[in-house]
Design an enzyme around this catalytic site. Structure first.
Site, PDB file in Angstrom:
ATOM      1  N   ARG A   1       0.842  -1.201   0.000  1.00  0.00           N
ATOM      2  CA  ARG A   1       0.000   0.000   0.000  1.00  0.00           C
ATOM      3  C   ARG A   1       0.880   1.256   0.000  1.00  0.00           C
ATOM      4  NH1 ARG A   1      -3.814  -3.548   3.064  1.00  0.00           N
ATOM      5  NH2 ARG A   1      -2.638  -3.177   4.971  1.00  0.00           N
TER       6      ARG A   1
ATOM      7  N   PHE B   1     -11.112  -5.580  -5.661  1.00  0.00           N
ATOM      8  CA  PHE B   1     -11.091  -6.378  -4.425  1.00  0.00           C
ATOM      9  C   PHE B   1     -10.597  -5.475  -3.279  1.00  0.00           C
ATOM     10  CE2 PHE B   1      -9.951  -9.075  -8.064  1.00  0.00           C
ATOM     11  CZ  PHE B   1     -10.968 -10.022  -8.049  1.00  0.00           C
TER      12      PHE B   1
ATOM     13  N   SER C   1     -17.254  -7.314  -3.536  1.00  0.00           N
ATOM     14  CA  SER C   1     -18.583  -7.936  -3.510  1.00  0.00           C
ATOM     15  C   SER C   1     -19.130  -8.052  -2.092  1.00  0.00           C
ATOM     16  CB  SER C   1     -18.530  -9.319  -4.168  1.00  0.00           C
ATOM     17  OG  SER C   1     -17.562 -10.107  -3.527  1.00  0.00           O
TER      18      SER C   1
ATOM     19  N   ASP D   1      -6.108  -7.316  -6.256  1.00  0.00           N
ATOM     20  CA  ASP D   1      -5.678  -8.063  -5.061  1.00  0.00           C
ATOM     21  C   ASP D   1      -6.769  -9.063  -4.667  1.00  0.00           C
ATOM     22  OD1 ASP D   1      -4.293  -8.877  -2.818  1.00  0.00           O
ATOM     23  OD2 ASP D   1      -4.963  -7.209  -1.575  1.00  0.00           O
TER      24      ASP D   1
ATOM     25  N   CYS E   1      -2.389 -14.321  -3.550  1.00  0.00           N
ATOM     26  CA  CYS E   1      -2.090 -14.733  -2.183  1.00  0.00           C
ATOM     27  C   CYS E   1      -2.334 -16.223  -2.025  1.00  0.00           C
ATOM     28  CB  CYS E   1      -2.896 -13.935  -1.168  1.00  0.00           C
ATOM     29  SG  CYS E   1      -4.677 -14.158  -1.314  1.00  0.00           S
TER      30      CYS E   1
HETATM   31  N1  SAH Z   1      -6.708  -5.290  -1.024  1.00  0.00           N
HETATM   32  C1  SAH Z   1      -7.406  -5.507   0.226  1.00  0.00           C
HETATM   33  C2  SAH Z   1      -7.589  -6.967   0.559  1.00  0.00           C
HETATM   34  C3  SAH Z   1      -8.375  -7.763  -0.459  1.00  0.00           C
HETATM   35  S1  SAH Z   1      -9.032  -9.263   0.156  1.00  0.00           S
HETATM   36  C4  SAH Z   1      -6.686  -4.754   1.331  1.00  0.00           C
HETATM   37  O1  SAH Z   1      -5.627  -4.146   1.079  1.00  0.00           O
HETATM   38  O2  SAH Z   1      -7.192  -4.735   2.465  1.00  0.00           O
HETATM   39  C5  SAH Z   1     -10.053  -9.808  -1.131  1.00  0.00           C
HETATM   40  C6  SAH Z   1     -11.406  -9.125  -1.238  1.00  0.00           C
HETATM   41  O3  SAH Z   1     -12.036  -9.611  -2.412  1.00  0.00           O
HETATM   42  C7  SAH Z   1     -12.401  -9.352  -0.111  1.00  0.00           C
HETATM   43  O4  SAH Z   1     -12.771  -8.127   0.426  1.00  0.00           O
HETATM   44  C8  SAH Z   1     -13.615 -10.032  -0.792  1.00  0.00           C
HETATM   45  O5  SAH Z   1     -14.858  -9.540  -0.283  1.00  0.00           O
HETATM   46  C9  SAH Z   1     -13.443  -9.619  -2.209  1.00  0.00           C
HETATM   47  N2  SAH Z   1     -14.000 -10.500  -3.259  1.00  0.00           N
HETATM   48  C10 SAH Z   1     -13.908 -11.850  -3.348  1.00  0.00           C
HETATM   49  N3  SAH Z   1     -14.418 -12.286  -4.524  1.00  0.00           N
HETATM   50  C11 SAH Z   1     -14.834 -11.188  -5.205  1.00  0.00           C
HETATM   51  C12 SAH Z   1     -15.421 -10.976  -6.492  1.00  0.00           C
HETATM   52  N4  SAH Z   1     -15.670 -11.995  -7.331  1.00  0.00           N
HETATM   53  N5  SAH Z   1     -15.698  -9.722  -6.873  1.00  0.00           N
HETATM   54  C13 SAH Z   1     -15.454  -8.678  -6.041  1.00  0.00           C
HETATM   55  N6  SAH Z   1     -14.881  -8.817  -4.839  1.00  0.00           N
HETATM   56  C14 SAH Z   1     -14.578 -10.051  -4.411  1.00  0.00           C
END
Ligand code: SAH
Length: 394
Positions: A206, A225, A248, A297, A337
């Site tokens: 970040r 995400f 989502s 991510d 990840c």
């Molecule tokens: N980048 C974030 C962490 C991401 S974790 C940070 O720095 O804090 C992954 C995220 O993807 C979660 O919040 C989950 O709700 C979301 N997610 C999972 N599948 C998804 C999809 N198909 N479309 C949108 N979001 C999704």
């Protein structure tokens, strides 16, 4: 003391100080959940002291390779102290950090995160479950803190035959907390959030993203995400003109918005979209929208190598779409990840996404998890988070 005898030829991984004993390596022996066992070679030579897990495919996890070591509360307490002391060795610009990272800290199946003055622990092995009370005492002693919340509601507990548990283990207090990360604040919820509440492992990424945004003066940023808005706040802190964030999860998006406000940024510089990322990326392409920088991510598509094929297609798809949405010279911060996808395989997936999109780019940085989520020389499985920064060619 019960003995676990290995099959001939199966002692090699323990001799290389790898901490797991798989079911297939065991000739004979069994014990109760979490019981300390003596693991020996086919001819009775001592190999390690380990915690037994009857229900798991990983039947034993090593506590010590030293035959003279007593495995008791004092020993576990020392491991906790060392693990916490090791965080002084790293440059961690936050009061939110991981204090114990499982195998990498010699404590298989234990995760402990610190959020300001509250600790959150997750016990995912029979061995750590058995020493839970001693671990809790040692954590309070080593940190001088009084509050410890348990988030043992991870699905991996089922593989160990352990029930899901959630609640205060020591003291009690608010479950909604705030940490300082680099130049910003982030709020989080230790009882309802993902993992223990926050993705501490992306802290350094970040900061890199904020720095790149500042350097390149990005106007239009897309954070896919976004969870609770970590990269969104980083981009705004770096001066981004407008940040569109997709997730989502409605509760995650609500908190992401709250985090924008918490840092004094105007919500008019943001758009939050509650949707599937893949569908949203396709919609942007249809509308002809482009972005200066994109973060991808996603969640763990491949928990183990067995899921790698399907996961590879999912990673490739979103990366291909993201490449198309970038302006020339724009930057993609892309991550996996998944423990089941190696850094090398991830690189190949991104390459094939670029190929399909008809886009080439400069790989300007390789990223990994923050140092308080260490990987160690002797436990390569500890590497799970990897990222690439790709600058689309002009
Ligand atoms: N980048 C974030 C962490 C991401 S974790 C940070 O720095 O804090 C992954 C995220 O993807 C979660 O919040 C989950 O709700 C979301 N997610 C999972 N599948 C998804 C999809 N198909 N479309 C949108 N979001 C999704």
């Amino acid at each position: 003391m019960k003995n676990i005898r290995l099959k001939e030829g199966k002692e090699r991984s323990l001799q290389r100080r790898h901490p797991w004993v798989f079911e297939s390596a065991i000739a004979k022996g069994a014990a109760d959940p979490g019981e300390t066992v003596r693991v020996e070679s086919h001819d009775g030579q001592f190999l390690a002291w380990a915690a037994f897990s009857p229900a798991s495919r990983i039947k034993a996890r090593v506590w010590s390779f030293d035959e003279g070591q007593r495995i008791d509360a004092a020993f576990i307490g020392q491991l906790i102290e060392k693990s916490i002391a090791a965080r002084q060795l790293f440059d961690i610009q936050s009061d939110g950090m991981r204090l114990v990272h499982g195998e990498s800290d010699g404590l298989p199946g234990l995760i402990v995160d610190r959020y300001a003055d509250t600790l959150v622990a997750q016990f995912t092995s029979c061995g750590t479950e058995r020493f839970k009370q001693d671990i809790a005492d040692a954590l309070l002693r080593a940190t001088g803190l009084t509050r410890l919340y348990e988030r043992s509601d991870a699905s991996v507990r089922a593989l160990e035959g352990l029930p899901e548990v959630k609640g205060w283990l020591r003291g009690e207090g608010p479950v909604e907390l705030q940490i300082r990360e680099h130049d910003w604040q982030m709020s989080l919820h230790i009882a309802e959030g993902h993992k223990t509440g926050f993705y501490l492992d992306q802290r350094d990424s970040r900061q890199r993203f904020a720095a790149h945004t500042r350097h390149r003066r990005y106007q239009k940023v897309l954070n896919c995400f976004c969870y609770t808005g970590g990269f969104t706040v980083a981009a705004l802190a770096g001066g981004a003109g407008h940040v569109t964030s997709i997730d989502s999860s409605a509760p995650a998006l609500e908190r992401a918005q709250a985090n924008v406000v918490l840092n004094g940024f105007d919500l008019s510089r943001t758009t939050f979209i509650d949707a599937d990322v893949n569908a949203s990326l396709r919609a942007f392409i249809d509308r002809g929208e482009m972005f200066d920088a994109i973060v991808l991510d996603p969640p763990k598509f491949a928990p183990t190598a067995a899921h790698a094929d399907r996961a590879a297609r999912a990673y490739k798809d979103i990366n291909r779409l993201a490449f198309k949405l970038l302006v020339p010279g724009g930057e993609l911060f892309t991550y996996s990840c998944s423990g089941g996808i190696s850094a090398d395989l991830f690189h190949k997936i991104v390459a094939s996404a670029g190929m399909d999109a008809g886009v080439d780019g400069f790989i300007s940085e390789r990223l990994q998890g923050a140092p308080d989520h260490p990987m160690t020389v002797l436990f390569p499985e500890g590497e799970y988070l990897k990222g690439l920064v790709v600058v689309k060619k002009l």
